[in-house]
Design a protein around this motif. Structure first.
Motif, mmCIF file in Angstrom:
data_model
loop_
_atom_site.group_PDB
_atom_site.id
_atom_site.type_symbol
_atom_site.label_atom_id
_atom_site.label_comp_id
_atom_site.label_asym_id
_atom_site.label_seq_id
_atom_site.Cartn_x
_atom_site.Cartn_y
_atom_site.Cartn_z
ATOM 1 N N ASN A 175 -11.991 -0.231 -8.787
ATOM 2 C CA ASN A 175 -10.602 -0.225 -8.348
ATOM 3 C C ASN A 175 -10.206 -1.539 -7.693
ATOM 4 O O ASN A 175 -9.101 -2.021 -7.854
ATOM 5 C CB ASN A 175 -10.369 0.915 -7.360
ATOM 6 N N LEU A 176 -11.158 -2.098 -6.988
ATOM 7 C CA LEU A 176 -10.894 -3.331 -6.259
ATOM 8 C C LEU A 176 -10.460 -4.441 -7.205
ATOM 9 O O LEU A 176 -9.541 -5.208 -6.937
ATOM 10 C CB LEU A 176 -12.186 -3.735 -5.528
ATOM 11 N N VAL A 225 -9.391 0.295 0.827
ATOM 12 C CA VAL A 225 -9.686 -0.327 -0.465
ATOM 13 C C VAL A 225 -8.422 -0.984 -1.002
ATOM 14 O O VAL A 225 -8.458 -2.102 -1.519
ATOM 15 C CB VAL A 225 -10.243 0.709 -1.459
ATOM 16 N N GLU A 226 -7.295 -0.311 -0.837
ATOM 17 C CA GLU A 226 -6.045 -0.911 -1.306
ATOM 18 C C GLU A 226 -5.746 -2.200 -0.565
ATOM 19 O O GLU A 226 -5.327 -3.194 -1.167
ATOM 20 C CB GLU A 226 -4.879 0.071 -1.115
ATOM 21 N N ILE A 227 -5.971 -2.168 0.741
ATOM 22 C CA ILE A 227 -5.708 -3.379 1.521
ATOM 23 C C ILE A 227 -6.642 -4.495 1.074
ATOM 24 O O ILE A 227 -6.227 -5.629 0.840
ATOM 25 C CB ILE A 227 -5.882 -3.085 3.031
ATOM 26 N N ALA A 228 -7.933 -4.142 0.886
ATOM 27 C CA ALA A 228 -8.903 -5.143 0.453
ATOM 28 C C ALA A 228 -8.497 -5.719 -0.901
ATOM 29 O O ALA A 228 -8.612 -6.925 -1.146
ATOM 30 C CB ALA A 228 -10.288 -4.515 0.359
ATOM 31 N N ARG A 229 -8.011 -4.830 -1.778
ATOM 32 C CA ARG A 229 -7.599 -5.293 -3.105
ATOM 33 C C ARG A 229 -6.450 -6.301 -3.005
ATOM 34 O O ARG A 229 -6.463 -7.345 -3.643
ATOM 35 C CB ARG A 229 -7.184 -4.084 -3.940
ATOM 36 N N LEU A 230 -5.488 -5.983 -2.142
ATOM 37 C CA LEU A 230 -4.348 -6.884 -1.986
ATOM 38 C C LEU A 230 -4.801 -8.236 -1.427
ATOM 39 O O LEU A 230 -4.359 -9.291 -1.893
ATOM 40 C CB LEU A 230 -3.291 -6.268 -1.075
ATOM 41 N N VAL A 290 0.876 -1.169 0.000
ATOM 42 C CA VAL A 290 0.000 0.000 0.000
ATOM 43 C C VAL A 290 0.911 1.215 0.000
ATOM 44 O O VAL A 290 1.671 1.416 0.941
ATOM 45 C CB VAL A 290 -0.900 0.019 1.253
ATOM 46 N N PHE A 291 0.853 1.979 -1.074
ATOM 47 C CA PHE A 291 1.824 3.067 -1.219
ATOM 48 C C PHE A 291 1.398 4.303 -0.472
ATOM 49 O O PHE A 291 0.221 4.537 -0.230
ATOM 50 C CB PHE A 291 2.026 3.398 -2.695
ATOM 51 N N GLN A 292 2.420 5.107 -0.132
ATOM 52 C CA GLN A 292 2.189 6.348 0.581
ATOM 53 C C GLN A 292 1.210 7.253 -0.175
ATOM 54 O O GLN A 292 0.291 7.809 0.398
ATOM 55 C CB GLN A 292 3.511 7.098 0.714
ATOM 56 N N MET A 302 -19.469 -9.303 -9.170
ATOM 57 C CA MET A 302 -18.443 -8.390 -8.679
ATOM 58 C C MET A 302 -18.915 -7.696 -7.410
ATOM 59 O O MET A 302 -18.190 -7.574 -6.439
ATOM 60 C CB MET A 302 -18.144 -7.323 -9.749
ATOM 61 N N ARG A 303 -20.167 -7.254 -7.475
ATOM 62 C CA ARG A 303 -20.738 -6.532 -6.347
ATOM 63 C C ARG A 303 -20.722 -7.378 -5.077
ATOM 64 O O ARG A 303 -20.372 -6.904 -4.007
ATOM 65 C CB ARG A 303 -22.169 -6.155 -6.682
ATOM 66 N N GLU A 304 -21.091 -8.636 -5.251
ATOM 67 C CA GLU A 304 -21.165 -9.499 -4.083
ATOM 68 C C GLU A 304 -19.781 -9.728 -3.473
ATOM 69 O O GLU A 304 -19.593 -9.630 -2.268
ATOM 70 C CB GLU A 304 -21.811 -10.833 -4.441
ATOM 71 N N THR A 305 -18.828 -10.049 -4.352
ATOM 72 C CA THR A 305 -17.469 -10.259 -3.848
ATOM 73 C C THR A 305 -16.963 -8.982 -3.182
ATOM 74 O O THR A 305 -16.362 -9.019 -2.104
ATOM 75 C CB THR A 305 -16.522 -10.620 -5.010
ATOM 76 N N ALA A 306 -17.233 -7.847 -3.827
ATOM 77 C CA ALA A 306 -16.756 -6.579 -3.292
ATOM 78 C C ALA A 306 -17.328 -6.347 -1.897
ATOM 79 O O ALA A 306 -16.611 -5.933 -0.990
ATOM 80 C CB ALA A 306 -17.151 -5.429 -4.216
ATOM 81 N N ARG A 307 -18.623 -6.676 -1.740
ATOM 82 C CA ARG A 307 -19.227 -6.426 -0.439
ATOM 83 C C ARG A 307 -18.482 -7.206 0.644
ATOM 84 O O ARG A 307 -18.148 -6.680 1.697
ATOM 85 C CB ARG A 307 -20.717 -6.798 -0.455
ATOM 86 N N GLY A 308 -18.208 -8.467 0.332
ATOM 87 C CA GLY A 308 -17.500 -9.302 1.298
ATOM 88 C C GLY A 308 -16.136 -8.739 1.639
ATOM 89 O O GLY A 308 -15.767 -8.633 2.818
ATOM 90 N N MET A 309 -15.406 -8.332 0.605
ATOM 91 C CA MET A 309 -14.046 -7.830 0.840
ATOM 92 C C MET A 309 -14.081 -6.538 1.638
ATOM 93 O O MET A 309 -13.261 -6.321 2.524
ATOM 94 C CB MET A 309 -13.334 -7.568 -0.497
ATOM 95 N N LEU A 310 -15.027 -5.664 1.306
ATOM 96 C CA LEU A 310 -15.075 -4.359 1.967
ATOM 97 C C LEU A 310 -15.486 -4.495 3.428
ATOM 98 O O LEU A 310 -15.053 -3.725 4.276
ATOM 99 C CB LEU A 310 -16.000 -3.409 1.216
ATOM 100 N N GLU A 311 -16.319 -5.517 3.701
ATOM 101 C CA GLU A 311 -16.698 -5.738 5.088
ATOM 102 C C GLU A 311 -15.476 -6.099 5.933
ATOM 103 O O GLU A 311 -15.339 -5.663 7.069
ATOM 104 C CB GLU A 311 -17.740 -6.857 5.186
ATOM 105 N N ARG A 312 -14.581 -6.880 5.329
ATOM 106 C CA ARG A 312 -13.370 -7.283 6.030
ATOM 107 C C ARG A 312 -12.606 -6.071 6.545
ATOM 108 O O ARG A 312 -11.988 -6.113 7.603
ATOM 109 C CB ARG A 312 -12.430 -8.060 5.094
ATOM 110 N N VAL A 313 -12.589 -5.009 5.730
ATOM 111 C CA VAL A 313 -11.792 -3.832 6.109
ATOM 112 C C VAL A 313 -12.683 -2.691 6.602
ATOM 113 O O VAL A 313 -12.261 -1.541 6.653
ATOM 114 C CB VAL A 313 -10.906 -3.350 4.934
ATOM 115 N N MET A 314 -13.917 -3.030 6.949
ATOM 116 C CA MET A 314 -14.840 -2.065 7.562
ATOM 117 C C MET A 314 -15.058 -0.815 6.729
ATOM 118 O O MET A 314 -15.053 0.306 7.243
ATOM 119 C CB MET A 314 -14.329 -1.647 8.955
#
Lengths: 331, 510
Positions: free
Chosen positions: B104-105, B156-161, B89-91, B124-136
């Motif tokens: 972006n995800l 979002v960057e963390i979720a993407r990784l 995750v870049f500065q 995509m939406r469903e997967t995104a929801r799950g990932m975004l929940e992980r990172v609140m």
């Protein structure tokens, strides 16, 4: 061409001395070599290519290209471009012939001031309204093109009574056409302006790195306005010369010069990215294009084929003259 | 995985990387175990970022081995590293501002959502929801990235990784966070660390931060680098911040690197620069200070302390909301660099390539930029005087260049920097703002620059410096101003041979 040749070589080596160790000088030598080779080939194809009459034809065409090209070069050096030269040339052409009928000699200064004003407007659209010069001049170019048609929808002919006034351009001095003398003079003025004045040198700095220039206190607004004024004045001069030469104004005269002026600049080795190049480059560029266009007609190249050769020569000469070491990424 | 005795997951041994003139990393060892947060600390230039670039395949080491999950690997590029489950995750963020959170995800990896040749937005939406929940992240998935806070972007960057490493079937990915908290508010910072603690259950995290407090509180193990070498590592629990600071700053000064013997006592009478009540909303609170003739004032503070913004306002590059800048008795027009330059202010920018030089022009042209008007004879600029001026300053500043006509692009970093300095010197400035003057400059050129700085002081030029390291700030400065959170929090005298130690100052800064 004869009258331009010596002027070129002396001015190229003289002030070029300070930057003799730059890579640019050999690049220019390449371009000169290309010019010589082209001339040689065309002379082989038709002996009359090197006749005094034909050389004069080439020189006259090159002169016009050079004058509009010198102006175009200023905007390219500062990091922009001027697409309004075509519309401006058309407009000035008809304006010149229409006004010369009324005010005679005073049409010359009138057209130049008009041209400078257009350049000032172009500059301000860029620097104050902050629209890139590509779009700004595309717009003003269109406006000028239609203004030209509004002034005169058809070509206008200058009455014979005025030929005396037009002789300022059409006459000759010591058997050398005034057109060439004037062009040489304009070349020298642009040369001195760009190389030996603070404002002119600022054009290079701004084109090379505008952020640095701004942070170093260079007035980037003024510098870019100046570049556009120089461009429009060049185009206006070229339009006047052309109109004098054909004893009349033409509202569609400028069109071909939009791309031809850019070609003359880049063929000489001035980078579209700004900051590198100069008047000598543009001189070479104008000569290469003029020799090509004329030569292909003289040796009878199929007219449909000419554009492809010209295109190839543009690519080859940019390859020879453009110093890629100065630009990190080719876009 | 549980937290028993951990097998190292990723092992870097004897990593060496040198750049022309600088050894960035010298036989560095770095081990990542599963399910841990490693705090990586060190001063600027200690080699942290080079090490991380090697970790994500952006830079190839000159020597050393990388062993991932027991197998030797080479990481060709960041995409390759990502396939092994290593991401950063870049500065400054690496998301596309004009696309939505969801886009972006999955950017460039949407292919998995293809259905009958088209992308299924529902999947995509469903997967995104799950990932975004992980990172609140509670923002709507269709919000454009440009419209969300830096904190959400980071999530979002963390979720993407996390999602990418799952896509590549990599259990326990390695996430690298470079100064993640500089752009966050207090509350967001707490959320971030809470999320990191929960992600730790399925990943390893490398945390790079200058804020030692949060490193100690949130990591399991702390690794300290200095000058491209491993200094030490320690468990975070029970680690003392003062101890870490000492290790980071390291050895005593070598001899008289900063030429303290040559430090002059500035004239008390004449103030070159006076800043009165300068303020800029969101950047710094009203601040007042002065710089005397021949005085070197170093301005220190963390990223985000406001020191850069203060300098930009002094330079006229930014417009302050209130207050005045007085240079040599003349009040400067706010937001006008040309007024600042005309009044005798110079500026050595941090990014000399894009802000200090015309790289495509010659050394001579760069040196002469500011003084062209003086090099005229009559109306025209005289080439002979141009040449003389350039030659004089090339010698004066010891610019190593084949000729005055060499392009600046062809000089080394140190000589480019000296060209920038020469440019300002020839224009006879009264005040010089030096923004990290030795950044990216090799050792020899650094000493030349220190020598130049002392010489300038002797000539009566006042200087405001922001250096790469605290040692440099202390060594060069006559006086030090410390900024924190947009406020001036301290002022220290730095008389030669009796300089405060970096330890004294770090307490004020952090």
């Amino acid at each position: 061409m004869d009258s331009l040749g010596p002027g070129n070589s002396s001015s190229a080596s003289e002030p070029g001395r300070a930057r003799a160790r730059r890579l640019r000088t050999p690049a220019i030598l390449y371009a000169i070599a290309l010019l010589v080779v082209l001339a040689f080939l065309f002379a082989l194809g038709n002996r009359n290519f090197l006749s005094a009459y034909n050389l004069n034809t080439i020189a006259s065409y090159a002169a016009i290209l050079l004058v509009v090209g010198l102006g175009q070069m200023c905007t390219i050096l500062v990091g922009g471009i001027d697409l309004s030269v075509g519309g401006l040339m058309s407009f000035i052409s008809v304006l010149f012939v229409v006004t010369v009928k009324v005010i005679g000699f005073w049409a010359f200064p009138l057209c130049l001031v008009t041209g400078a004003l257009v350049g000032y407007i172009n500059g301000n659209i860029l620097t104050r309204i902050k629209i890139p010069s590509f779009i700004a001049t595309l717009g003003t170019g269109g406006i000028l093109m239609s203004l030209a048609l509004l002034v005169s929808p058809l070509p206008v002919v200058a009455p014979a009574a005025l030929y005396g006034v037009l002789d300022i351009v059409n006459g000759s001095f010591l058997r050398v056409g005034n057109l060439l003398v004037l062009t040489l003079l304009i070349f020298v003025v642009y040369y001195i302006l760009l190389r030996f004045t603070v404002s002119g040198k600022s054009i290079f700095y701004v084109g090379s790195n505008i952020t640095m220039s701004w942070m170093s206190g260079i007035d980037i607004t003024r510098t870019r306005n100046l570049a556009h004024i120089l461009s429009s004045v060049g185009a206006s001069l070229a339009a006047i010369f052309l109109s004098c030469g054909q004893y009349g104004g033409d509202p569609s005269l400028g069109k071909v010069y939009i791309l031809n002026s850019i070609a003359a600049v880049v063929v000489g080795g001035t980078a579209l990215t700004g900051g590198t190049g100069g008047p000598v480059n543009t001189l070479i560029g104008a000569l290469v294009l003029a020799v090509m266009e004329n030569g292909m007609n003289v040796v009878g190249v199929n007219a449909y084929f000419q554009q492809s050769i010209l295109g190839a020569v543009i690519i080859v000469s940019v390859f020879l003259t453009f110093d890629r070491t100065k630009v990190s990424m080719i876009k | 995985m549980t937290t028993e005795k951990k097998e190292p997951m990723f092992e870097l041994r004897g990593i060496t990387k040198s750049y022309p003139g600088v050894v960035a990393l010298d036989a560095v060892d770095f081990v990542v175990s599963p399910n841990e947060i490693i705090g990586l600390v060190g001063e600027n230039g200690a080699g942290k970022s080079t090490l991380m670039k090697i970790l994500i395949g952006l830079v190839q080491p000159d020597a050393g081995t990388l062993t991932l999950r027991g197998r030797s690997v080479t990481l060709k590029d960041p995409a390759d590293a990502m396939r092994y489950g290593i991401g950063m995750v870049f500065q400054d963020g690496s998301l596309v501002p004009n696309l939505s959170i969801m886009e972006n995800l999955f950017l460039c990896h949407e292919i998995g959502f293809r259905k009958f040749g088209f992308l299924s937005r529902r999947a995509m939406r469903e997967t995104a929801r799950g990932m975004l929940e992980r990172v609140m992240v509670s923002e709507d998935q269709d919000t454009r990235i440009a419209e969300v806070t830096p904190a959400v972007r980071q999530m979002v960057e963390i979720a993407r990784l996390l999602w990418l490493s799952r896509l590549y079937g990599q259990a326990n990915p390695i996430l690298i966070l470079d100064e993640p908290t500089t752009v966050l508010t207090e509350g967001e910072r707490d959320t971030l660390f809470a999320i990191l603690q929960s992600i730790k259950k399925e990943a390893s995290i490398i945390l790079i931060s200058h804020r030692l407090q949060e490193v100690v509180e949130n990591s399991d193990r702390i690794v300290i680098l200095k000058d491209g070498r491993n200094v030490t590592e320690m468990p975070a629990s029970g680690a003392q911040i003062t101890d870490i600071e000492q290790q980071m700053v390291g050895h005593a000064f070598t001899a008289d690197r900063y030429l303290e013997d040559e430090q002059i006592v500035p004239d008390d009478e004449e103030k070159v620069l006076e800043v009165q009540g300068l303020a800029k909303r969101g950047a710094f609170e009203p601040i007042s200070f002065f710089v005397r003739k021949g005085e070197i004032v170093s301005l220190v503070g963390l990223v985000g302390s406001g020191k850069e913004e203060v300098c930009r306002c002094v330079n006229g590059l930014a417009k302050a909301d209130a207050g005045t800048v007085i240079l040599g008795g003349k009040k400067l027009t706010p937001g006008s660099p040309s007024d600042a330059v005309a009044s005798g202010q110079g500026h050595i920018p941090i990014d000399r390539r894009s802000e200090g030089l015309a790289l495509g022009m010659t050394v001579a042209e760069n040196v002469n930029l500011l003084v062209l008007a003086r090099l005229r004879s009559g109306l025209l600029v005289s080439p002979a005087r141009e040449r003389n001026n350039a030659t004089q300053w090339i010698e004066e500043c010891r610019i190593k260049t084949p000729s005055a006509g060499t392009l600046c692009a062809n000089l080394s970093g140190g000589n480019q920097q000296k060209t920038v300095i020469a440019k300002w010197l020839s224009s006879q400035v009264k005040l010089l703002v030096l923004d990290h003057p030795t950044r990216g400059v090799d050792v020899g050129a650094k000493d030349d620059i220190y020598r130049l700085v002392r010489k300038l002081a002797r000539q009566g030029i006042g200087m405001l410096v922001m250096c790469d390291t605290l040692e440099e700030d202390l060594g060069l400065g006559n006086r030090m101003l410390v900024m924190k959170d947009g406020r001036l929090v301290g002022e220290l005298d730095c008389p030669p041979k009796r300089k405060p130690s970096p330890k004294d100052v770090i307490g004020l800064i952090v």
